[in-house]
Design an enzyme around this catalytic site. Sequence first.
Site, short mmCIF file in Angstrom:
data_model
loop_
_atom_site.label_atom_id
_atom_site.label_comp_id
_atom_site.label_asym_id
_atom_site.label_seq_id
_atom_site.Cartn_x
_atom_site.Cartn_y
_atom_site.Cartn_z
N GLY A 175 0.85 -1.20 0.00
CA GLY A 175 0.00 0.00 0.00
C GLY A 175 0.88 1.24 0.00
N ARG A 176 0.31 2.34 0.44
CA ARG A 176 1.02 3.62 0.40
C ARG A 176 2.38 3.56 1.11
NH1 ARG A 176 -4.32 6.20 0.94
NH2 ARG A 176 -4.31 5.32 3.02
N ILE A 177 2.38 3.01 2.35
CA ILE A 177 3.63 3.05 3.12
C ILE A 177 4.65 2.05 2.56
CG2 ILE A 177 4.64 2.78 5.44
CD1 ILE A 177 1.96 3.78 6.59
N SER A 233 4.12 -1.62 11.51
CA SER A 233 2.69 -1.67 11.16
C SER A 233 1.84 -1.70 12.42
CB SER A 233 2.42 -2.86 10.24
OG SER A 233 2.67 -4.09 10.88
N ARG A 234 1.48 -2.88 12.90
CA ARG A 234 0.75 -3.02 14.15
C ARG A 234 1.33 -4.21 14.89
NH1 ARG A 234 -0.57 1.46 13.89
NH2 ARG A 234 -2.67 2.36 13.94
N GLU A 254 0.69 -2.13 24.11
CA GLU A 254 1.44 -0.88 24.22
C GLU A 254 0.93 -0.06 25.39
OE1 GLU A 254 1.34 1.09 20.41
OE2 GLU A 254 2.21 -0.63 19.40
N HIS A 293 6.37 3.29 19.39
CA HIS A 293 5.34 3.60 18.38
C HIS A 293 5.58 5.04 17.87
CE1 HIS A 293 1.11 2.35 16.91
NE2 HIS A 293 1.69 3.17 16.05
N ALA A 309 7.11 5.82 14.68
CA ALA A 309 7.44 5.97 13.25
C ALA A 309 6.85 7.24 12.64
CB ALA A 309 6.98 4.74 12.48
C1 GLV Z 1 0.16 5.04 13.57
O1 GLV Z 1 0.49 3.96 13.91
C2 GLV Z 1 -1.00 5.28 12.77
O2 GLV Z 1 -1.74 4.35 12.46
O3 GLV Z 1 -1.20 6.43 12.41
#
Ligand code: GLV
Length: 368
Positions: free
Chosen positions: A164-166, A267-268, A297, A319, A321
């Site tokens: 996808g985008r990322i 990601s997650r 988390e 978390h 990024a």
């Molecule tokens: C960060 O993890 C987001 O989903 O924006």
Amino acid sequence: MTETESNIRIFATCDIGREALELLRARGYEVEVYDQLEPPPKSLIIEKVRAGIDGLITTLRDPIDREIFEAGKGTLKVVAQNAVGFDNINRADANEYKVPFTNTPEVLTEATAEFALLMLGAVARKLYPSEQLVRENCWGAWHPYLPFLGDEVTGKTVGVIGMGRIGQAFVKKAVGFDVNLLCYDPALTPADFLTGVREEMDLRYRNGFSPGRQTIRMTSFEEALSGSDFVSLHVPLIQEGKFSTFHLINEKTLRMMRPTAYLLNTSRGPVVDEAALAKALKNRVIAGAALDVFEREPLPQDSPLRDPELLDRVRLFHHFASGGRITRLSTDPKRGMAGRCVQSLIDVLEARGNLASLPAIVNKEAFR
Ligand code: GLV
């Protein structure tokens, strides 16, 4: 200001950025912010929603489900999530109660992709152990290979899970490191993007910018794992069904990776079975991992990932990024999450006509 706008009430479960929230106040909205470091208890969110707020601003820390929507029946008009991921929002419940919700796509794509690549470098080139050595005054003498060496990135193969985008932004940045790319996505083959990347790779080679002709191709999940020196995860968390990504990386799939390979997760957390990962790292099934997201988390004190034995090969981040100043706080909806979040909220609350046509809304299906 219209009559309606002056009566709009918003509750934000977090201070997503003062300037952005001021934009709402400037429109005459009444905005209450839960101004603590920790997220509010769910009971408080329910209380606020029951009191008749029109809009709820949430973060990935807030579980948004039937209980919330029931409390807001007839009054809650929108949930605006200050994140691109929305696995904390129960989509089926939102749809049943016909409450639209929005997220903040695009604005954090580059920051997240950039961070994934920097994490890759940090774990592979042992940036943290190197700094620790200097800070703790344990750097006795320069030596060709002692006390440790890192692994180069240049010329290696990187597996990208999720295009996808990322995932695509990550690929664009990784090209500059002269790597080859094995990409996997269960639902998407971005043909034009791949063509563009190949053209760029050819140009770099022709101009002598890269030592070899780089390659990129879509492949199977198995090959992306087994054929890569680094595996970077860029998938949404999908709990169940055909495209489930829950524990996509588990004991079995970790065994498909090379013993010299590194895993990167921006990601997650639940995409990775952390217990299996900690075990694999300890038994040298893979060489290392850099993680920005976790199953729980903040990361619990007793997480096996904190094992001091793993310190040299595991990098852990909070978390973070998307945690660039502009990305998090810009009031410009094209640049910042805060700006994007409040603009989406406004778009929904002030929409005239069909909600399904609003790009800001994630669950458009509920309004068709
Ligand atoms: C960060 O993890 C987001 O989903 O924006």
